[in-house]
Scaffold this motif. Sequence first.
Motif, PDB file in Angstrom:
ATOM      1  N   PRO A  49       0.827  -1.211   0.000  1.00 18.84           N
ATOM      2  CA  PRO A  49       0.000   0.000   0.000  1.00 18.84           C
ATOM      3  C   PRO A  49       0.858   1.257   0.000  1.00 18.84           C
ATOM      4  O   PRO A  49       1.948   1.288   0.577  1.00 18.84           O
ATOM      5  CB  PRO A  49      -0.799  -0.118   1.311  1.00 18.84           C
ATOM      6  N   VAL A  50       0.378   2.306  -0.684  1.00 13.23           N
ATOM      7  CA  VAL A  50       1.087   3.581  -0.730  1.00 13.23           C
ATOM      8  C   VAL A  50       0.883   4.308   0.602  1.00 13.23           C
ATOM      9  O   VAL A  50      -0.232   4.386   1.118  1.00 13.23           O
ATOM     10  CB  VAL A  50       0.565   4.445  -1.891  1.00 13.23           C
ATOM     11  N   ALA A  51       1.973   4.828   1.177  1.00 16.94           N
ATOM     12  CA  ALA A  51       1.902   5.502   2.484  1.00 16.94           C
ATOM     13  C   ALA A  51       1.262   6.871   2.331  1.00 16.94           C
ATOM     14  O   ALA A  51       1.727   7.705   1.563  1.00 16.94           O
ATOM     15  CB  ALA A  51       3.302   5.638   3.077  1.00 16.94           C
ATOM     16  N   ASN A  52       0.176   7.105   3.064  1.00 15.46           N
ATOM     17  CA  ASN A  52      -0.522   8.393   3.078  1.00 15.46           C
ATOM     18  C   ASN A  52      -0.545   8.952   4.489  1.00 15.46           C
ATOM     19  O   ASN A  52      -0.508   8.205   5.459  1.00 15.46           O
ATOM     20  CB  ASN A  52      -1.972   8.242   2.582  1.00 15.46           C
ATOM     21  N   ASN A  53      -0.642  10.265   4.586  1.00 16.82           N
ATOM     22  CA  ASN A  53      -0.811  10.917   5.883  1.00 16.82           C
ATOM     23  C   ASN A  53      -2.286  10.962   6.258  1.00 16.82           C
ATOM     24  O   ASN A  53      -3.164  11.054   5.396  1.00 16.82           O
ATOM     25  CB  ASN A  53      -0.264  12.346   5.849  1.00 16.82           C
ATOM     26  N   PHE A  54      -2.546  10.918   7.580  1.00 16.99           N
ATOM     27  CA  PHE A  54      -3.900  11.147   8.068  1.00 16.99           C
ATOM     28  C   PHE A  54      -4.224  12.632   7.935  1.00 16.99           C
ATOM     29  O   PHE A  54      -3.317  13.478   7.898  1.00 16.99           O
ATOM     30  CB  PHE A  54      -4.022  10.740   9.532  1.00 16.99           C
ATOM     31  N   PRO A  55      -5.504  12.995   7.905  1.00 16.01           N
ATOM     32  CA  PRO A  55      -5.856  14.421   7.952  1.00 16.01           C
ATOM     33  C   PRO A  55      -5.304  15.060   9.224  1.00 16.01           C
ATOM     34  O   PRO A  55      -5.204  14.406  10.268  1.00 16.01           O
ATOM     35  CB  PRO A  55      -7.395  14.403   7.957  1.00 16.01           C
ATOM     36  N   THR A  56      -4.930  16.322   9.139  1.00 14.05           N
ATOM     37  CA  THR A  56      -4.339  17.017  10.274  1.00 14.05           C
ATOM     38  C   THR A  56      -5.305  17.034  11.454  1.00 14.05           C
ATOM     39  O   THR A  56      -6.495  17.315  11.312  1.00 14.05           O
ATOM     40  CB  THR A  56      -3.982  18.462   9.890  1.00 14.05           C
ATOM     41  N   SER A  57      -4.784  16.721  12.633  1.00 11.78           N
ATOM     42  CA  SER A  57      -5.584  16.751  13.854  1.00 11.78           C
ATOM     43  C   SER A  57      -4.742  17.354  14.976  1.00 11.78           C
ATOM     44  O   SER A  57      -3.532  17.555  14.825  1.00 11.78           O
ATOM     45  CB  SER A  57      -6.035  15.330  14.244  1.00 11.78           C
ATOM     46  N   ASN A  58      -5.384  17.663  16.089  1.00  9.50           N
ATOM     47  CA  ASN A  58      -4.697  18.238  17.240  1.00  9.50           C
ATOM     48  C   ASN A  58      -4.621  17.223  18.364  1.00  9.50           C
ATOM     49  O   ASN A  58      -5.524  16.398  18.531  1.00  9.50           O
ATOM     50  CB  ASN A  58      -5.422  19.488  17.739  1.00  9.50           C
ATOM     51  N   GLN A  59      -3.548  17.295  19.138  1.00  8.02           N
ATOM     52  CA  GLN A  59      -3.378  16.412  20.291  1.00  8.02           C
ATOM     53  C   GLN A  59      -2.693  17.206  21.399  1.00  8.02           C
ATOM     54  O   GLN A  59      -1.653  17.818  21.174  1.00  8.02           O
ATOM     55  CB  GLN A  59      -2.532  15.188  19.906  1.00  8.02           C
ATOM     56  N   TYR A  60      -3.296  17.201  22.590  1.00  9.69           N
ATOM     57  CA  TYR A  60      -2.776  18.005  23.685  1.00  9.69           C
ATOM     58  C   TYR A  60      -1.463  17.452  24.213  1.00  9.69           C
ATOM     59  O   TYR A  60      -1.216  16.246  24.181  1.00  9.69           O
ATOM     60  CB  TYR A  60      -3.797  18.073  24.828  1.00  9.69           C
ATOM     61  N   THR A  61      -0.617  18.348  24.743  1.00  8.83           N
ATOM     62  CA  THR A  61       0.627  17.977  25.397  1.00  8.83           C
ATOM     63  C   THR A  61       0.481  18.208  26.899  1.00  8.83           C
ATOM     64  O   THR A  61       0.148  19.319  27.328  1.00  8.83           O
ATOM     65  CB  THR A  61       1.804  18.812  24.868  1.00  8.83           C
ATOM     66  N   LEU A  62       0.700  17.165  27.690  1.00 11.36           N
ATOM     67  CA  LEU A  62       0.584  17.266  29.144  1.00 11.36           C
ATOM     68  C   LEU A  62       1.872  17.842  29.715  1.00 11.36           C
ATOM     69  O   LEU A  62       2.950  17.295  29.506  1.00 11.36           O
ATOM     70  CB  LEU A  62       0.313  15.884  29.746  1.00 11.36           C
ATOM     71  N   GLN A  63       1.747  18.965  30.454  1.00 12.93           N
ATOM     72  CA  GLN A  63       2.932  19.625  30.979  1.00 12.93           C
ATOM     73  C   GLN A  63       2.766  20.087  32.428  1.00 12.93           C
ATOM     74  O   GLN A  63       3.672  20.717  32.970  1.00 12.93           O
ATOM     75  CB  GLN A  63       3.287  20.836  30.103  1.00 12.93           C
ATOM     76  N   ALA A  64       1.630  19.778  33.066  1.00 10.53           N
ATOM     77  CA  ALA A  64       1.406  20.220  34.447  1.00 10.53           C
ATOM     78  C   ALA A  64       0.331  19.350  35.080  1.00 10.53           C
ATOM     79  O   ALA A  64      -0.472  18.727  34.382  1.00 10.53           O
ATOM     80  CB  ALA A  64       0.981  21.696  34.480  1.00 10.53           C
ATOM     81  N   THR A  65       0.309  19.309  36.417  1.00  9.63           N
ATOM     82  CA  THR A  65      -0.719  18.522  37.106  1.00  9.63           C
ATOM     83  C   THR A  65      -2.114  19.082  36.853  1.00  9.63           C
ATOM     84  O   THR A  65      -3.099  18.345  36.939  1.00  9.63           O
ATOM     85  CB  THR A  65      -0.444  18.482  38.617  1.00  9.63           C
ATOM     86  N   ALA A  66      -2.209  20.366  36.542  1.00 12.11           N
ATOM     87  CA  ALA A  66      -3.519  20.931  36.185  1.00 12.11           C
ATOM     88  C   ALA A  66      -4.065  20.265  34.929  1.00 12.11           C
ATOM     89  O   ALA A  66      -5.284  20.103  34.784  1.00 12.11           O
ATOM     90  CB  ALA A  66      -3.399  22.441  35.988  1.00 12.11           C
ATOM     91  N   HIS A  67      -3.181  19.860  34.040  1.00  6.09           N
ATOM     92  CA  HIS A  67      -3.624  19.143  32.839  1.00  6.09           C
ATOM     93  C   HIS A  67      -4.146  17.756  33.211  1.00  6.09           C
ATOM     94  O   HIS A  67      -5.084  17.255  32.589  1.00  6.09           O
ATOM     95  CB  HIS A  67      -2.467  19.019  31.844  1.00  6.09           C
ATOM     96  N   TRP A  68      -3.547  17.138  34.208  1.00  2.00           N
ATOM     97  CA  TRP A  68      -4.043  15.838  34.668  1.00  2.00           C
ATOM     98  C   TRP A  68      -5.463  15.978  35.217  1.00  2.00           C
ATOM     99  O   TRP A  68      -6.323  15.138  34.956  1.00  2.00           O
ATOM    100  CB  TRP A  68      -3.123  15.270  35.743  1.00  2.00           C
ATOM    101  N   ALA A  69      -5.690  17.046  35.992  1.00  2.47           N
ATOM    102  CA  ALA A  69      -7.034  17.281  36.532  1.00  2.47           C
ATOM    103  C   ALA A  69      -8.033  17.520  35.407  1.00  2.47           C
ATOM    104  O   ALA A  69      -9.194  17.092  35.482  1.00  2.47           O
ATOM    105  CB  ALA A  69      -7.014  18.481  37.485  1.00  2.47           C
ATOM    106  N   ALA A  70      -7.595  18.189  34.346  1.00  2.00           N
ATOM    107  CA  ALA A  70      -8.485  18.418  33.198  1.00  2.00           C
ATOM    108  C   ALA A  70      -8.853  17.098  32.538  1.00  2.00           C
ATOM    109  O   ALA A  70      -9.995  16.905  32.097  1.00  2.00           O
ATOM    110  CB  ALA A  70      -7.817  19.360  32.203  1.00  2.00           C
TER     111      ALA A  70
END
Length: 235
Positions: A32-53
Amino acid sequence: MVTKTAAILISGALLAGCAGRQIPQTPYSPVPVANNFPTSNQYTLQATAHWAAIAQHIEQGLAADLKKSPTRPFFIAEPPPQASPFQRALSAQLVSALVRDGHVVSRTPAGSFKIDIDVQALTFAPGRTQYRYPGEPTAIAAGVLALTAIKPVAGVIAGVAAYDAYQYQHAKFDAGATPQTELLVTVSVSDQYRYYARNSSAYYVADSDRTLYGIPPEAPPESKLLKTFQVKGDR
């Protein structure tokens, strides 16, 4: 000579004809020919406040998924001793989120919905490509156009407003290289008979915080160049 000239003319005509349209891919391929997925967003965890979220997001999702299920207390088992700091904190924060929103959280599993939290930490290859901005000059131009309604009286004010708009747009994106580390957090709600709800979410993790998620730190580069040899004496 005539034959060579004709071949050149034919080749040029073919190239000219192809210039206006895209040459199709070959109809057959061994893989199969390699294709990219459509662009999406993914959060980066950098603080305990993000864990609470994350805990709050899980709680809201469970409440929505279980609307048609029988009303029961929830039970979350204590994380095992080898659990990562993130997994222990997420378990405690989920209990807090459930109680805060009026749900009953039981200290025993009998007659309760059991909530299982599985955290899988994954390490990918370094240097993954990241295209954050569709075009930086476009961002500045868009900022200027969006702020023309303010009707600044000085060019300096317009420049500052455009810079603020540029910063506002770019603040959405995490700085630095694409993290190597990602988390897959899966939450399941079940009893002894069946699953009632289950969902998974993925997050980036700052590579400098890997140990908080159960991944041992990488060995320094110089240590990878060392190799131990066992020397056996003559008998």
